[in-house]
Design an enzyme around this catalytic site. Sequence first.
Site, short mmCIF file in Angstrom:
data_model
loop_
_atom_site.label_atom_id
_atom_site.label_comp_id
_atom_site.label_asym_id
_atom_site.label_seq_id
_atom_site.Cartn_x
_atom_site.Cartn_y
_atom_site.Cartn_z
CD GLU A 1 -26.30 -5.31 -34.65
OE1 GLU A 1 -25.58 -4.30 -34.52
OE2 GLU A 1 -26.19 -6.10 -35.60
CB CYS B 1 -22.39 -3.51 -33.47
SG CYS B 1 -21.02 -4.23 -34.36
CG ASN C 1 -22.88 2.08 -36.82
OD1 ASN C 1 -23.92 2.70 -37.00
ND2 ASN C 1 -21.94 1.98 -37.76
CB ILE C 2 -20.68 4.66 -31.24
CG1 ILE C 2 -22.17 4.93 -30.98
CG2 ILE C 2 -19.83 5.86 -30.84
CD1 ILE C 2 -22.55 5.02 -29.50
#
Length: 127
Positions: A55, A53, A42-43
């Site tokens: 994913e 996210c 996540n960034i």
Amino acid sequence: MKNEDLIEMAVESMKKAYSPYSGFRVGAVVVTKSGKIFTGCNIENSSYGLTICAERVAIFSAIASGERDIEKLVVVADTPEPVSPCGACRQVMSEFGDFEVILANFQGKHTITKVSALLPYAFKLKR
Ligand code: THU
């Protein structure tokens, strides 16, 4: 690669998370049908809504590399129970098929599910 090894790889990706606002780190690994592996974390952003996210970072990385056939996605966080993906990520997953999704925590506890179980009645654009 075994699920345990993929979870370990997702944990390593998780360590790269940029999450100074929530302090919550998430890692993800996408395995493509061609056998390639793409990772994500996540960034976050000081404009909170721009956060992405783990994913989606992993999925978009695969797509941007020309790999659209996803075999499985692993997602991990340091949570008491295996982490469950947010709704936005479920919708993004559903764009690229009904693949296996492994939800895991730091202790290696995991649940094996699939996209259609995480997001029944997913939105599909039909024109
Ligand atoms: N987050 C993910 O990376 N994946 C999820 O499925 C849920 C939430 C991140 C976004 C944000 O950086 C932090 O977790 C807290 O919401």
